[in-house]
Scaffold this motif. Sequence first.
Motif, short mmCIF file in Angstrom:
data_model
loop_
_atom_site.label_atom_id
_atom_site.label_comp_id
_atom_site.label_asym_id
_atom_site.label_seq_id
_atom_site.Cartn_x
_atom_site.Cartn_y
_atom_site.Cartn_z
N GLY A 31 0.80 -1.22 0.00
CA GLY A 31 0.00 0.00 0.00
C GLY A 31 0.83 1.27 0.00
N LEU A 32 2.09 1.18 0.41
CA LEU A 32 2.95 2.37 0.40
C LEU A 32 3.18 2.88 -1.01
CD1 LEU A 32 5.59 1.46 3.13
CD2 LEU A 32 3.55 2.89 3.35
N ASP A 33 3.06 2.00 -2.00
CA ASP A 33 3.16 2.42 -3.40
C ASP A 33 2.02 3.37 -3.76
OD1 ASP A 33 5.39 0.78 -3.61
OD2 ASP A 33 4.25 -0.89 -4.46
N VAL A 34 0.84 3.12 -3.22
CA VAL A 34 -0.31 3.98 -3.46
C VAL A 34 -0.09 5.35 -2.80
CG1 VAL A 34 -2.80 4.27 -3.08
CG2 VAL A 34 -1.88 2.02 -3.66
N VAL A 35 0.41 5.34 -1.56
CA VAL A 35 0.68 6.60 -0.85
C VAL A 35 1.71 7.42 -1.62
CG1 VAL A 35 1.61 7.62 1.27
CG2 VAL A 35 0.07 5.64 1.40
N SER A 36 2.77 6.77 -2.07
CA SER A 36 3.83 7.45 -2.81
C SER A 36 3.29 8.07 -4.10
CB SER A 36 4.96 6.47 -3.12
OG SER A 36 5.98 7.09 -3.85
N ALA A 37 2.49 7.31 -4.85
CA ALA A 37 1.92 7.81 -6.11
C ALA A 37 0.98 8.99 -5.85
CB ALA A 37 1.17 6.70 -6.83
N LEU A 38 0.21 8.91 -4.78
CA LEU A 38 -0.71 10.00 -4.44
C LEU A 38 0.06 11.27 -4.11
CD1 LEU A 38 -3.52 11.11 -3.80
CD2 LEU A 38 -3.27 10.19 -1.49
#
Length: 192
Positions: free
Chosen positions: A79-86
Amino acid sequence: MRWREDTTLNAIAELNEQTDRSLLIVEDDKPFLERLSRAMETRGFAVTSCDTVSDGLAQIGKSAPAYAVVDLRLGDGNGLDVVSALKKKRPDARAIVLTGYGNIATAVTAVKMGAIDYLSKPADADDVVAALLSTNTEKSELPANPMSADRVRWEHIQRIYEMCNRNVSETARRLNMHRRTLQRILAKRAPR
């Protein structure tokens, strides 16, 4: 308990003043996703929900939300990939990370990637709203129950694992531990 209710009501009143109330929830536990989505909608958010990292990234590509609640471990990735992209698409977005596998190392990584808070499951909707809308910079209280020795060991292993960019072989070498033993430790939930 009364303080928490007042804090939540103040946070909801603050949300009502916001023009952009878009919220992305990325969670692979479907019943929890549905409950949290409904609860956040009743609190004034415009909710979009996804159950995979790829769906979350696609949603951010279409329209980056003002807020996000992201599970750390998802079926198709981190899920950290989603946070980073956001945060890359919308730097002012406020994201929090939820997880049942809480540890200090991933909490630090989540904050470094742009998350404003890190909550352990089960977190209720009031906790999520308070974290998303919190502007409080006061120090948190000392824990009533400090970590056990097993938990301290777990935290140390997780910190080294994160420092090695989640490379099991390198982490095992640095900890002087057999790789398979480390894999078994990483697959288990954190001790209390």
